[in-house]
Design a protein around this motif. Sequence first.
Motif, PDB file in Angstrom:
ATOM      1  N   VAL A  75       1.012  -1.230   0.136  1.00  0.00           N
ATOM      2  CA  VAL A  75       0.090   0.054   0.029  1.00  0.00           C
ATOM      3  C   VAL A  75       0.935   1.274   0.118  1.00  0.00           C
ATOM      4  N   THR A  76       0.635   2.321  -0.827  1.00  0.00           N
ATOM      5  CA  THR A  76       1.443   3.320  -0.924  1.00  0.00           C
ATOM      6  C   THR A  76       0.790   4.607  -0.502  1.00  0.00           C
ATOM      7  N   ARG A  77       1.419   5.644  -0.259  1.00  0.00           N
ATOM      8  CA  ARG A  77       0.973   6.961   0.248  1.00  0.00           C
ATOM      9  C   ARG A  77      -0.094   7.489  -1.090  1.00  0.00           C
ATOM     10  N   THR A  78       0.533   7.264  -2.260  1.00  0.00           N
ATOM     11  CA  THR A  78      -0.186   7.693  -3.193  1.00  0.00           C
ATOM     12  C   THR A  78      -1.515   7.033  -3.429  1.00  0.00           C
ATOM     13  N   GLU A  79      -1.673   5.731  -2.930  1.00  0.00           N
ATOM     14  CA  GLU A  79      -3.004   5.244  -2.830  1.00  0.00           C
ATOM     15  C   GLU A  79      -3.898   5.548  -1.765  1.00  0.00           C
ATOM     16  N   VAL A  80      -3.070   5.935  -0.618  1.00  0.00           N
ATOM     17  CA  VAL A  80      -3.937   6.392   0.713  1.00  0.00           C
ATOM     18  C   VAL A  80      -4.543   7.500   0.581  1.00  0.00           C
ATOM     19  N   ILE A  81      -3.687   8.601   0.449  1.00  0.00           N
ATOM     20  CA  ILE A  81      -4.148  10.015   0.241  1.00  0.00           C
ATOM     21  C   ILE A  81      -5.575  10.330  -0.616  1.00  0.00           C
ATOM     22  N   PRO A  82      -5.604   9.846  -1.879  1.00  0.00           N
ATOM     23  CA  PRO A  82      -6.936   9.919  -2.226  1.00  0.00           C
ATOM     24  C   PRO A  82      -8.514   9.420  -1.596  1.00  0.00           C
ATOM     25  N   ALA A  83      -8.118   8.054  -0.941  1.00  0.00           N
ATOM     26  CA  ALA A  83      -8.877   7.175  -0.195  1.00  0.00           C
ATOM     27  C   ALA A  83      -9.282   8.071   1.067  1.00  0.00           C
ATOM     28  N   ILE A  84      -8.613   8.800   1.693  1.00  0.00           N
ATOM     29  CA  ILE A  84      -8.867   9.752   3.024  1.00  0.00           C
ATOM     30  C   ILE A  84      -9.145  11.150   2.770  1.00  0.00           C
ATOM     31  N   GLN A  85      -9.057  11.744   1.708  1.00  0.00           N
ATOM     32  CA  GLN A  85      -9.129  13.008   1.631  1.00  0.00           C
ATOM     33  C   GLN A  85     -10.392  13.748   1.992  1.00  0.00           C
ATOM     34  N   GLY A  86     -11.672  13.092   1.922  1.00  0.00           N
ATOM     35  CA  GLY A  86     -12.967  13.351   2.544  1.00  0.00           C
ATOM     36  C   GLY A  86     -13.093  13.512   3.725  1.00  0.00           C
ATOM     37  N   ASP A 137     -13.646  20.456   5.174  1.00  0.00           N
ATOM     38  CA  ASP A 137     -14.276  21.490   6.004  1.00  0.00           C
ATOM     39  C   ASP A 137     -13.328  21.641   7.172  1.00  0.00           C
ATOM     40  N   GLY A 138     -12.034  21.375   7.138  1.00  0.00           N
ATOM     41  CA  GLY A 138     -11.140  21.623   8.619  1.00  0.00           C
ATOM     42  C   GLY A 138     -11.407  20.614   9.367  1.00  0.00           C
ATOM     43  N   ALA A 139     -11.759  19.349   9.117  1.00  0.00           N
ATOM     44  CA  ALA A 139     -12.151  18.377  10.043  1.00  0.00           C
ATOM     45  C   ALA A 139     -10.722  17.719  10.510  1.00  0.00           C
ATOM     46  N   HIS A 140     -10.686  17.217  11.826  1.00  0.00           N
ATOM     47  CA  HIS A 140      -9.488  16.754  12.412  1.00  0.00           C
ATOM     48  C   HIS A 140      -9.977  15.369  12.619  1.00  0.00           C
ATOM     49  N   PRO A 141      -9.846  14.348  11.664  1.00  0.00           N
ATOM     50  CA  PRO A 141     -10.511  13.003  11.886  1.00  0.00           C
ATOM     51  C   PRO A 141      -9.497  12.009  12.535  1.00  0.00           C
ATOM     52  N   THR A 142     -10.556  11.048  13.074  1.00  0.00           N
ATOM     53  CA  THR A 142      -9.790  10.063  13.971  1.00  0.00           C
ATOM     54  C   THR A 142      -9.492   8.953  13.109  1.00  0.00           C
ATOM     55  N   ARG A 143      -8.974   7.866  13.616  1.00  0.00           N
ATOM     56  CA  ARG A 143      -8.778   6.744  12.639  1.00  0.00           C
ATOM     57  C   ARG A 143     -10.198   6.341  12.243  1.00  0.00           C
ATOM     58  N   ASP A 144     -11.160   6.035  12.944  1.00  0.00           N
ATOM     59  CA  ASP A 144     -12.477   5.681  12.793  1.00  0.00           C
ATOM     60  C   ASP A 144     -13.039   6.611  11.420  1.00  0.00           C
ATOM     61  N   ASP A 145     -12.867   7.890  11.363  1.00  0.00           N
ATOM     62  CA  ASP A 145     -13.382   8.620  10.424  1.00  0.00           C
ATOM     63  C   ASP A 145     -12.638   8.442   9.092  1.00  0.00           C
ATOM     64  N   LEU A 146     -11.044   8.154   9.364  1.00  0.00           N
ATOM     65  CA  LEU A 146     -10.370   7.872   8.048  1.00  0.00           C
ATOM     66  C   LEU A 146     -10.864   6.545   7.450  1.00  0.00           C
ATOM     67  N   LEU A 151      -5.920  13.829  13.514  1.00  0.00           N
ATOM     68  CA  LEU A 151      -4.999  14.439  12.539  1.00  0.00           C
ATOM     69  C   LEU A 151      -5.493  15.676  12.034  1.00  0.00           C
ATOM     70  N   ALA A 152      -4.482  16.746  11.927  1.00  0.00           N
ATOM     71  CA  ALA A 152      -4.912  18.094  11.563  1.00  0.00           C
ATOM     72  C   ALA A 152      -4.702  18.063  10.202  1.00  0.00           C
ATOM     73  N   GLY A 153      -4.113  16.999   9.329  1.00  0.00           N
ATOM     74  CA  GLY A 153      -3.882  16.985   7.966  1.00  0.00           C
ATOM     75  C   GLY A 153      -3.367  15.482   7.638  1.00  0.00           C
ATOM     76  N   PRO A 154      -3.518  15.314   6.231  1.00  0.00           N
ATOM     77  CA  PRO A 154      -3.146  14.032   5.517  1.00  0.00           C
ATOM     78  C   PRO A 154      -1.626  13.647   6.014  1.00  0.00           C
ATOM     79  N   GLY A 155      -0.938  14.656   5.972  1.00  0.00           N
ATOM     80  CA  GLY A 155       0.654  14.585   6.166  1.00  0.00           C
ATOM     81  C   GLY A 155       0.985  13.978   7.656  1.00  0.00           C
TER      82      GLY A 155
END
Length: 88
Positions: A22-33, A37-46, A71-75
Amino acid sequence: MSAALTVRDPAGGPRLPAPVTVTRTEVIPAIQGAFQDGAHPTRDDLLRAATAAGARPEVAELLGRLPGVRLAGPGELWNHLPGVPIGA
């Protein structure tokens, strides 16, 4: 659905499943949502975002390893999952 790749054990043993990367380039598009709106998602949100995006089960398995933090951002993901390669 395609069959799992298999490789022969170098010692001549049974065929083993090939590791799935699994690569970062695959993960990022999957979790962008999850970060809309400035959300700070949890593991369950991701995990919910990845499922909604149709991510492979391996992505969900990887995200399931995250600690219970927001998390404050995908990075920030890579602070907790540093061994994930950028691309294939």
